[in-house]
Write a protein that holds these residues in place. Structure first.
Motif, PDB file in Angstrom:
ATOM      1  N   HIS A  47       0.850  -1.194   0.000  1.00 29.32           N
ATOM      2  CA  HIS A  47       0.000   0.000   0.000  1.00 29.32           C
ATOM      3  C   HIS A  47       0.886   1.244   0.000  1.00 29.32           C
ATOM      4  CE1 HIS A  47      -3.263   2.684   1.083  1.00 29.32           C
ATOM      5  NE2 HIS A  47      -2.471   3.190   1.997  1.00 29.32           N
ATOM      6  N   SER A  48       0.474   2.245  -0.736  1.00 26.44           N
ATOM      7  CA  SER A  48       1.176   3.522  -0.768  1.00 26.44           C
ATOM      8  C   SER A  48       0.143   4.638  -0.917  1.00 26.44           C
ATOM      9  CB  SER A  48       2.150   3.571  -1.938  1.00 26.44           C
ATOM     10  OG  SER A  48       2.610   4.882  -2.147  1.00 26.44           O
ATOM     11  N   ARG A  49       0.133   5.550   0.020  1.00 23.57           N
ATOM     12  CA  ARG A  49      -0.806   6.677  -0.069  1.00 23.57           C
ATOM     13  C   ARG A  49      -0.562   7.495  -1.335  1.00 23.57           C
ATOM     14  NH1 ARG A  49      -0.747   8.906   6.120  1.00 23.57           N
ATOM     15  NH2 ARG A  49      -1.711   7.057   7.020  1.00 23.57           N
ATOM     16  N   GLU A  50       0.691   7.680  -1.673  1.00 19.84           N
ATOM     17  CA  GLU A  50       1.028   8.480  -2.851  1.00 19.84           C
ATOM     18  C   GLU A  50       0.496   7.838  -4.127  1.00 19.84           C
ATOM     19  OE1 GLU A  50       3.286   7.496  -0.573  1.00 19.84           O
ATOM     20  OE2 GLU A  50       3.805   9.370   0.404  1.00 19.84           O
ATOM     21  N   ILE A  51       0.663   6.543  -4.235  1.00 20.27           N
ATOM     22  CA  ILE A  51       0.198   5.855  -5.437  1.00 20.27           C
ATOM     23  C   ILE A  51      -1.316   5.701  -5.411  1.00 20.27           C
ATOM     24  CG2 ILE A  51       0.340   3.698  -6.744  1.00 20.27           C
ATOM     25  CD1 ILE A  51       3.322   3.630  -5.869  1.00 20.27           C
ATOM     26  N   ASP A  52      -1.895   5.442  -4.238  1.00 23.34           N
ATOM     27  CA  ASP A  52      -3.352   5.371  -4.134  1.00 23.34           C
ATOM     28  C   ASP A  52      -4.006   6.668  -4.602  1.00 23.34           C
ATOM     29  OD1 ASP A  52      -3.182   2.819  -3.175  1.00 23.34           O
ATOM     30  OD2 ASP A  52      -3.875   3.302  -1.144  1.00 23.34           O
ATOM     31  N   ALA A  53      -3.361   7.794  -4.358  1.00 23.30           N
ATOM     32  CA  ALA A  53      -3.904   9.084  -4.772  1.00 23.30           C
ATOM     33  C   ALA A  53      -3.998   9.203  -6.293  1.00 23.30           C
ATOM     34  CB  ALA A  53      -3.053  10.216  -4.209  1.00 23.30           C
ATOM     35  N   ILE A  57      -4.957   6.658  -8.290  1.00 23.91           N
ATOM     36  CA  ILE A  57      -5.865   5.636  -8.823  1.00 23.91           C
ATOM     37  C   ILE A  57      -6.988   6.244  -9.652  1.00 23.91           C
ATOM     38  CG2 ILE A  57      -7.597   3.909  -8.160  1.00 23.91           C
ATOM     39  CD1 ILE A  57      -5.671   3.032  -5.949  1.00 23.91           C
ATOM     40  N   ASP A  58      -7.571   7.330  -9.227  1.00 19.24           N
ATOM     41  CA  ASP A  58      -8.694   7.925  -9.948  1.00 19.24           C
ATOM     42  C   ASP A  58      -8.267   8.904 -11.034  1.00 19.24           C
ATOM     43  OD1 ASP A  58     -10.632   6.487  -8.552  1.00 19.24           O
ATOM     44  OD2 ASP A  58     -10.703   7.977  -6.942  1.00 19.24           O
ATOM     45  N   LEU A  62       0.933   2.116 -12.382  1.00 19.46           N
ATOM     46  CA  LEU A  62       0.811   2.308 -10.937  1.00 19.46           C
ATOM     47  C   LEU A  62       1.365   1.100 -10.190  1.00 19.46           C
ATOM     48  CD1 LEU A  62      -2.725   3.922 -10.664  1.00 19.46           C
ATOM     49  CD2 LEU A  62      -0.494   5.058 -10.645  1.00 19.46           C
ATOM     50  N   LEU A  83       4.485   1.076  -7.561  1.00 20.39           N
ATOM     51  CA  LEU A  83       4.375   0.505  -6.224  1.00 20.39           C
ATOM     52  C   LEU A  83       5.486  -0.516  -5.980  1.00 20.39           C
ATOM     53  CD1 LEU A  83       2.822   0.384  -3.590  1.00 20.39           C
ATOM     54  CD2 LEU A  83       1.319  -1.323  -4.641  1.00 20.39           C
ATOM     55  N   SER A 143      -3.026  -9.337  -9.465  1.00 20.48           N
ATOM     56  CA  SER A 143      -4.220  -8.621  -9.050  1.00 20.48           C
ATOM     57  C   SER A 143      -5.323  -9.632  -8.779  1.00 20.48           C
ATOM     58  CB  SER A 143      -4.658  -7.671 -10.154  1.00 20.48           C
ATOM     59  OG  SER A 143      -5.865  -7.049  -9.804  1.00 20.48           O
TER      60      SER A 143
END
Length: 45
Positions: free
Chosen positions: A4-10, A12-13, A21, A25, A43
């Protein structure tokens, strides 16, 4: 293992390619655990 990475999650959209992505990660995780550099990305679903 789940990563998990907050930066990469940001990202996603955004219009970012999901494969890119995932690559980002993996590269981020590789800095902590170098063996991740050879890991395959899976995945669920």
């Amino acid at each position: 293992m789940v990563l998990h990475s907050r930066e990469i999650d940001a990202l996603i959209d955004t219009d970012q390619d999901p494969a890119e992505l995932a690559r980002l990660l993996r590269e981020s995780a590789r800095h902590v655990v170098p063996e991740f550099g050879n890991a395959r990305i899976h995945s669920p679903g």
